[in-house]
Design a protein around this motif. Structure first.
Motif, PDB file in Angstrom:
ATOM      1  N   GLY A 182       0.818  -1.205   0.000  1.00 36.43           N
ATOM      2  CA  GLY A 182       0.000   0.000   0.000  1.00 36.43           C
ATOM      3  C   GLY A 182       0.850   1.252   0.000  1.00 36.43           C
ATOM      4  O   GLY A 182       0.459   2.287  -0.572  1.00 36.43           O
ATOM      5  N   THR A 183       2.011   1.188   0.644  1.00 34.67           N
ATOM      6  CA  THR A 183       2.918   2.341   0.651  1.00 34.67           C
ATOM      7  C   THR A 183       3.408   2.651  -0.751  1.00 34.67           C
ATOM      8  O   THR A 183       3.402   3.810  -1.192  1.00 34.67           O
ATOM      9  CB  THR A 183       4.120   2.072   1.576  1.00 34.67           C
ATOM     10  N   ASP A 184       3.815   1.624  -1.499  1.00 32.45           N
ATOM     11  CA  ASP A 184       4.247   1.853  -2.874  1.00 32.45           C
ATOM     12  C   ASP A 184       3.099   2.338  -3.749  1.00 32.45           C
ATOM     13  O   ASP A 184       3.315   3.103  -4.694  1.00 32.45           O
ATOM     14  CB  ASP A 184       4.848   0.575  -3.456  1.00 32.45           C
ATOM     15  N   ALA A 185       1.882   1.887  -3.453  1.00 31.84           N
ATOM     16  CA  ALA A 185       0.722   2.393  -4.195  1.00 31.84           C
ATOM     17  C   ALA A 185       0.603   3.906  -4.027  1.00 31.84           C
ATOM     18  O   ALA A 185       0.304   4.633  -4.985  1.00 31.84           O
ATOM     19  CB  ALA A 185      -0.555   1.701  -3.722  1.00 31.84           C
ATOM     20  N   LEU A 186       0.862   4.394  -2.818  1.00 31.05           N
ATOM     21  CA  LEU A 186       0.833   5.833  -2.574  1.00 31.05           C
ATOM     22  C   LEU A 186       1.986   6.545  -3.274  1.00 31.05           C
ATOM     23  O   LEU A 186       1.783   7.557  -3.956  1.00 31.05           O
ATOM     24  CB  LEU A 186       0.892   6.112  -1.072  1.00 31.05           C
ATOM     25  N   VAL A 187       3.190   6.038  -3.102  1.00 32.54           N
ATOM     26  CA  VAL A 187       4.372   6.688  -3.692  1.00 32.54           C
ATOM     27  C   VAL A 187       4.234   6.759  -5.215  1.00 32.54           C
ATOM     28  O   VAL A 187       4.385   7.833  -5.828  1.00 32.54           O
ATOM     29  CB  VAL A 187       5.659   5.941  -3.304  1.00 32.54           C
ATOM     30  N   ILE A 188       3.945   5.624  -5.828  1.00 31.10           N
ATOM     31  CA  ILE A 188       3.853   5.577  -7.289  1.00 31.10           C
ATOM     32  C   ILE A 188       2.639   6.354  -7.773  1.00 31.10           C
ATOM     33  O   ILE A 188       2.706   7.071  -8.784  1.00 31.10           O
ATOM     34  CB  ILE A 188       3.811   4.111  -7.768  1.00 31.10           C
ATOM     35  N   GLY A 189       1.526   6.242  -7.048  1.00 30.16           N
ATOM     36  CA  GLY A 189       0.329   6.982  -7.435  1.00 30.16           C
ATOM     37  C   GLY A 189       0.528   8.482  -7.375  1.00 30.16           C
ATOM     38  O   GLY A 189       0.112   9.229  -8.277  1.00 30.16           O
ATOM     39  N   LEU A 190       1.163   8.955  -6.313  1.00 32.41           N
ATOM     40  CA  LEU A 190       1.457  10.386  -6.187  1.00 32.41           C
ATOM     41  C   LEU A 190       2.368  10.852  -7.312  1.00 32.41           C
ATOM     42  O   LEU A 190       2.127  11.888  -7.947  1.00 32.41           O
ATOM     43  CB  LEU A 190       2.115  10.665  -4.836  1.00 32.41           C
ATOM     44  N   ARG A 191       3.421  10.091  -7.560  1.00 33.11           N
ATOM     45  CA  ARG A 191       4.388  10.488  -8.595  1.00 33.11           C
ATOM     46  C   ARG A 191       3.735  10.483  -9.974  1.00 33.11           C
ATOM     47  O   ARG A 191       3.954  11.401 -10.775  1.00 33.11           O
ATOM     48  CB  ARG A 191       5.592   9.549  -8.552  1.00 33.11           C
ATOM     49  N   ALA A 192       2.928   9.463 -10.258  1.00 29.62           N
ATOM     50  CA  ALA A 192       2.267   9.390 -11.560  1.00 29.62           C
ATOM     51  C   ALA A 192       1.257  10.516 -11.747  1.00 29.62           C
ATOM     52  O   ALA A 192       0.986  10.935 -12.879  1.00 29.62           O
ATOM     53  CB  ALA A 192       1.579   8.034 -11.719  1.00 29.62           C
ATOM     54  N   ALA A 193       0.708  11.009 -10.639  1.00 23.67           N
ATOM     55  CA  ALA A 193      -0.249  12.122 -10.692  1.00 23.67           C
ATOM     56  C   ALA A 193       0.458  13.468 -10.836  1.00 23.67           C
ATOM     57  O   ALA A 193      -0.205  14.502 -10.946  1.00 23.67           O
ATOM     58  CB  ALA A 193      -1.122  12.123  -9.442  1.00 23.67           C
ATOM     59  N   GLY A 194       1.792  13.462 -10.825  1.00 25.33           N
ATOM     60  CA  GLY A 194       2.538  14.683 -11.086  1.00 25.33           C
ATOM     61  C   GLY A 194       3.165  15.344  -9.888  1.00 25.33           C
ATOM     62  O   GLY A 194       3.710  16.448 -10.013  1.00 25.33           O
ATOM     63  N   VAL A 195       3.124  14.707  -8.715  1.00 25.89           N
ATOM     64  CA  VAL A 195       3.745  15.303  -7.526  1.00 25.89           C
ATOM     65  C   VAL A 195       5.265  15.209  -7.655  1.00 25.89           C
ATOM     66  O   VAL A 195       5.808  14.135  -7.907  1.00 25.89           O
ATOM     67  CB  VAL A 195       3.259  14.606  -6.240  1.00 25.89           C
ATOM     68  N   LYS A 196       5.928  16.356  -7.463  1.00 20.23           N
ATOM     69  CA  LYS A 196       7.381  16.448  -7.661  1.00 20.23           C
ATOM     70  C   LYS A 196       8.045  17.064  -6.429  1.00 20.23           C
ATOM     71  O   LYS A 196       7.355  17.632  -5.567  1.00 20.23           O
ATOM     72  CB  LYS A 196       7.687  17.298  -8.892  1.00 20.23           C
ATOM     73  N   GLY A 245       1.005  -6.365  -0.245  1.00 23.30           N
ATOM     74  CA  GLY A 245       0.533  -6.133  -1.600  1.00 23.30           C
ATOM     75  C   GLY A 245      -0.210  -4.824  -1.643  1.00 23.30           C
ATOM     76  O   GLY A 245      -0.636  -4.287  -0.618  1.00 23.30           O
ATOM     77  N   GLY A 246      -0.357  -4.280  -2.836  1.00 19.26           N
ATOM     78  CA  GLY A 246      -1.074  -3.025  -2.984  1.00 19.26           C
ATOM     79  C   GLY A 246      -1.662  -2.888  -4.375  1.00 19.26           C
ATOM     80  O   GLY A 246      -1.369  -3.691  -5.276  1.00 19.26           O
ATOM     81  N   LEU A 247      -2.481  -1.845  -4.561  1.00 23.18           N
ATOM     82  CA  LEU A 247      -3.155  -1.624  -5.836  1.00 23.18           C
ATOM     83  C   LEU A 247      -3.317  -0.129  -6.065  1.00 23.18           C
ATOM     84  O   LEU A 247      -3.649   0.616  -5.139  1.00 23.18           O
ATOM     85  CB  LEU A 247      -4.530  -2.296  -5.845  1.00 23.18           C
ATOM     86  N   ILE A 248      -3.057   0.300  -7.306  1.00 24.39           N
ATOM     87  CA  ILE A 248      -3.297   1.678  -7.721  1.00 24.39           C
ATOM     88  C   ILE A 248      -4.467   1.665  -8.696  1.00 24.39           C
ATOM     89  O   ILE A 248      -4.506   0.846  -9.624  1.00 24.39           O
ATOM     90  CB  ILE A 248      -2.054   2.275  -8.410  1.00 24.39           C
ATOM     91  N   THR A 249      -5.415   2.583  -8.520  1.00 24.59           N
ATOM     92  CA  THR A 249      -6.548   2.689  -9.421  1.00 24.59           C
ATOM     93  C   THR A 249      -6.606   4.084 -10.018  1.00 24.59           C
ATOM     94  O   THR A 249      -6.242   5.065  -9.379  1.00 24.59           O
ATOM     95  CB  THR A 249      -7.871   2.389  -8.697  1.00 24.59           C
ATOM     96  N   ALA A 256      -5.222   4.460  -3.854  1.00 23.96           N
ATOM     97  CA  ALA A 256      -4.114   3.606  -3.403  1.00 23.96           C
ATOM     98  C   ALA A 256      -4.626   2.656  -2.326  1.00 23.96           C
ATOM     99  O   ALA A 256      -5.097   3.104  -1.271  1.00 23.96           O
ATOM    100  CB  ALA A 256      -2.966   4.449  -2.868  1.00 23.96           C
ATOM    101  N   PHE A 257      -4.534   1.366  -2.587  1.00 27.09           N
ATOM    102  CA  PHE A 257      -5.054   0.336  -1.691  1.00 27.09           C
ATOM    103  C   PHE A 257      -3.914  -0.513  -1.114  1.00 27.09           C
ATOM    104  O   PHE A 257      -2.877  -0.677  -1.744  1.00 27.09           O
ATOM    105  CB  PHE A 257      -6.009  -0.603  -2.436  1.00 27.09           C
ATOM    106  N   SER A 258      -4.166  -1.057   0.068  1.00 22.78           N
ATOM    107  CA  SER A 258      -3.230  -1.971   0.720  1.00 22.78           C
ATOM    108  C   SER A 258      -3.876  -3.339   0.884  1.00 22.78           C
ATOM    109  O   SER A 258      -5.071  -3.433   1.183  1.00 22.78           O
ATOM    110  CB  SER A 258      -2.837  -1.443   2.100  1.00 22.78           C
ATOM    111  N   PHE A 259      -3.077  -4.383   0.699  1.00 23.33           N
ATOM    112  CA  PHE A 259      -3.546  -5.744   0.927  1.00 23.33           C
ATOM    113  C   PHE A 259      -2.821  -6.399   2.098  1.00 23.33           C
ATOM    114  O   PHE A 259      -2.682  -7.626   2.161  1.00 23.33           O
ATOM    115  CB  PHE A 259      -3.382  -6.585  -0.342  1.00 23.33           C
ATOM    116  N   PHE A 260      -2.353  -5.577   3.037  1.00 22.55           N
ATOM    117  CA  PHE A 260      -1.791  -6.108   4.279  1.00 22.55           C
ATOM    118  C   PHE A 260      -2.787  -7.111   4.869  1.00 22.55           C
ATOM    119  O   PHE A 260      -4.002  -6.921   4.768  1.00 22.55           O
ATOM    120  CB  PHE A 260      -1.538  -4.948   5.246  1.00 22.55           C
TER     121      PHE A 260
END
Length: 379
Positions: free
Chosen positions: A60-74, A194-198, A179-183
């Motif tokens: 779930g943490t990577d879902a947040l990191v990657i989701g934020l970055r893909a959304a344009g956060v720099k 595990g995690g999921l980005i939507t 951003a979802f977590s599958f803890f």
């Protein structure tokens, strides 16, 4: 009768054969990372959540990191979020070189209070990151309205809300990214991380797929710096089984929460969540946690006494994010969050929790609340 905070045994026993078959199938074909079960799970999760794209990652943490970055956060950007959440929420922002900006919560829902947003927006603000805490959706209509007014992205932290809805929409389908977590203890939990980005945005989805695989769309043709964050196939296989029974499991949580409400409502010294059948907003609460408040400074003693009686509880969260050492020099004053941290107590809840366990929790909480109230009156 000892009562744990969470118990996965009923689910595992009920679906033992299906889990075994799913895992053995993966063992036979040997595609252990991003195998066919992951692709199938992504498709079915997207259908369930009502989104175009779902991308499996390893937490779930990577879902947040990657989701934020893909959304344009720099680096240098600001992202407004809640102080009352697990550290991964703010950590994900900081790990991108951006700055988390904390606004206080609603004391009833524990979620980010939309009326606090506008005063926190600056020229550096790039996004808003609400958390659907404990399985209760944040007030997304107001958040989306403000985001559109200031041209901000919205990234939903859905770590605790798989299956919860707001105005008929699944969480994770309302903002730009979910951003979802599958803890394992989550409502939809795997047998590991595990995690999921939507998202509904094709460009964001494609970028997420690259970022999870070392920044490459084609192996050995890396286009950018990325991450090693791919969902294991065994987790995909397990999650496919669990997804079939998710609504049933969430309904069981709601029924337990309603029993708690009926038994504990109105007891002096306690504040409890609104019952799912009486909630005034157009939401479905899936009760990842059933979190009450213990008033008058009695939480820690109350918790210890429950422990002595065999009742396990959780404190989510004892320290708001803005008060953690890494952010404490920012000197926020967020009284609702600080008070919640000193009062919250999560009671045992899980699908398949027996009536006997529920009755034990109710009985002990009522007895201790009565004793505590009597002492406060005497003093």
């Amino acid at each position: 009768m000892p009562v744990p905070l969470f118990d996965s045994t009923p689910d595992i026993e009920a679906h033992w054969q299906e889990y075994n078959q799913a895992i053995q199938k993966v063992m036979k074909h040997g595609q252990f990372i991003l195998g066919p079960e992951v692709e199938e799970f992504e498709q079915k999760a997207a259908e369930y959540l009502g989104v175009k794209y779902a991308i499996g990652v390893n937490s779930g943490t990577d879902a947040l990191v990657i989701g934020l970055r893909a959304a344009g956060v720099k680096p240098g950007d600001e992202v407004i979020t809640t102080p009352f959440s697990f550290f991964a929420t703010a950590e994900s922002i900081s790990n991108l070189g951006a700055t988390p900006v904390f606004v206080d919560i609603d004391p009833t829902t524990f979620n980010l209070q939309p009326s606090n947003l506008q005063q926190a927006i600056t020229e550096k603000t790039k996004a808003i990151l609400p958390v659907h805490l404990f399985g209760l959706p944040a007030e997304m209509d107001e958040i989306i309205e403000i985001a559109e007014k200031y041209d901000l992205k919205v990234i939903e932290d859905c770590a605790q809300s798989f299956g919860a809805t707001y105005n008929g929409q699944q969480t994770g389908s309302i903002g730009d990214v979910g951003a979802f977590s599958f803890f394992p203890t989550k409502n939809l939990g795997g047998f590991g991380d595990g995690g999921l980005i939507t998202t509904g945005d094709e460009e964001i989805a494609e970028l997420c797929k690259k970022l999870r695989a070392h920044g490459s769309k084609k192996k050995y043709h890396n286009e950018m710096l990325g991450y090693n964050s791919r969902l294991d196939t065994i987790q995909g296989a397990v999650l496919l089984v669990k997804l079939k029974y998710l609504d049933e499991a969430n309904q069981q949580r709601k029924e337990i929460a309603d029993r708690y409400f009926e038994a504990l409502n109105g007891i002096p010294g306690l504040r409890i969540p609104v019952s799912v059948t009486r909630h005034p907003s157009p939401v479905s609460h899936i009760y990842h946690q059933y979190t009450i408040r213990i008033l008058n400074g009695n939480r820690d003693q109350f918790r210890e006494q429950l422990k002595e009686k065999g009742i396990s509880t959780g404190v989510y969260y004892p320290v708001p994010q803005d008060q953690l050492p890494i952010y404490s020099d920012l000197n926020y004053e967020l009284p609702n969050s600080e008070r919640a941290a000193s009062e919250v107590l999560s009671l045992p809840i899980w699908p398949g929790m027996t009536r006997e366990h529920q009755d034990e929790v109710i009985s002990e909480v009522k007895e201790l609340a009565a004793e505590s109230y009597s002492k406060n009156i005497d003093n």
